[in-house]
Design a protein around this motif. Structure first.
Motif, short mmCIF file in Angstrom:
data_model
loop_
_atom_site.label_atom_id
_atom_site.label_comp_id
_atom_site.label_asym_id
_atom_site.label_seq_id
_atom_site.Cartn_x
_atom_site.Cartn_y
_atom_site.Cartn_z
N ARG A 6 53.79 23.98 25.31
CA ARG A 6 54.11 23.19 26.50
C ARG A 6 55.07 22.09 26.10
O ARG A 6 54.69 21.03 25.64
N GLU A 11 54.52 21.03 33.30
CA GLU A 11 54.66 22.45 33.60
C GLU A 11 54.40 23.24 32.33
O GLU A 11 54.90 22.90 31.26
N GLY B 49 56.22 29.44 33.26
CA GLY B 49 55.91 28.39 34.20
C GLY B 49 56.61 28.64 35.53
O GLY B 49 57.55 29.43 35.62
N ARG B 80 46.97 32.99 37.15
CA ARG B 80 47.42 31.60 37.02
C ARG B 80 46.57 30.94 35.96
O ARG B 80 45.34 30.91 36.07
N LYS B 81 47.18 30.39 34.92
CA LYS B 81 46.45 29.77 33.83
C LYS B 81 46.76 28.27 33.81
O LYS B 81 47.92 27.88 33.87
N VAL B 82 45.70 27.49 33.72
CA VAL B 82 45.90 26.04 33.62
C VAL B 82 45.47 25.59 32.22
O VAL B 82 44.31 25.76 31.84
N VAL B 88 48.99 18.42 32.28
CA VAL B 88 48.45 19.73 32.63
C VAL B 88 49.58 20.77 32.64
O VAL B 88 50.65 20.50 33.16
N VAL B 90 50.67 24.53 33.77
CA VAL B 90 50.32 25.70 34.57
C VAL B 90 51.29 26.83 34.21
O VAL B 90 52.50 26.62 34.15
N SER B 91 50.75 27.99 33.94
CA SER B 91 51.63 29.13 33.71
C SER B 91 51.08 30.35 34.42
O SER B 91 49.92 30.40 34.80
N TYR B 92 51.97 31.31 34.58
CA TYR B 92 51.60 32.57 35.24
C TYR B 92 51.83 33.70 34.25
O TYR B 92 52.81 33.69 33.51
#
Lengths: 117, 117
Positions: A6, A11, B49, B80-82, B88, B90-92
């Protein structure tokens, strides 16, 4: 899946830069258009007349089917054949590029049967 | 292609009755919807992301991308992964049914490169 880092705040980002394949985009613009993919799927088993295709699809109007067949013909995937009459017989069949798509459609059917609800 | 007979006046008909595969229809209803197929194609190379996906696609609005990702998640193709923050992340990423589609998308890309103008 690959691990991801990250690097950008707020994001989740990944070690690679995702890209969108232009050929895939072109394919979905044509095949994804309502009815086009299933028209090709319907022709995989052989040539068919206009009314036969319409019946197989269900719920498509004559004008839309006519437009879609013209579009698929213009893209080189479908051929319109006229058998000398009387009565004149018109049928539609897959052109070689359309036939080359048949194994891909078959794989898509198998995937959908296994994975789609 | 199979030979065909003309049994019905005024229309070329065929020895077989063409059918439309329901699974193919379902697949194209989901994958053929504008952006859905290429979103999955973009995620084949790994998690991404939201902004990365948007950049890769080009021309999609935040609200439409958000809606499409939710639809693909509801169909079980995308997760969806947090990642815990701060910040934070967030990715897909593709869920297993989405990963199972990857070889089909690759075949579709190869077909499109060879056969689409």
């Amino acid at each position: 899946m690959a691990a991801y880092t990250r690097a950008v705040p707020h994001e989740g980002t990944v070690a690679h830069v995702p890209t969108c394949d232009a050929a895939l985009s072109t394919a979905f613009q044509l095949l994804g258009k309502r009815w086009n993919g299933v028209i090709l799927g319907t022709l995989v088993s052989g040539p068919a007349g206009f009314s036969d295709i319409r019946r197989a699809l269900g719920g498509i109007s004559d004008s839309v089917l006519s437009e879609r067949l013209s579009e698929l013909a213009a893209a080189g995937l479908v051929e319109r054949k006229v058998a000398p009459g009387p009565p004149v017989g018109v049928s539609y069949e897959l052109a070689p590029p359309g036939r080359a798509l048949a194994p891909v459609l078959q794989q898509l059917i198998e995937w959908a049967r296994t994975h789609l609800r």
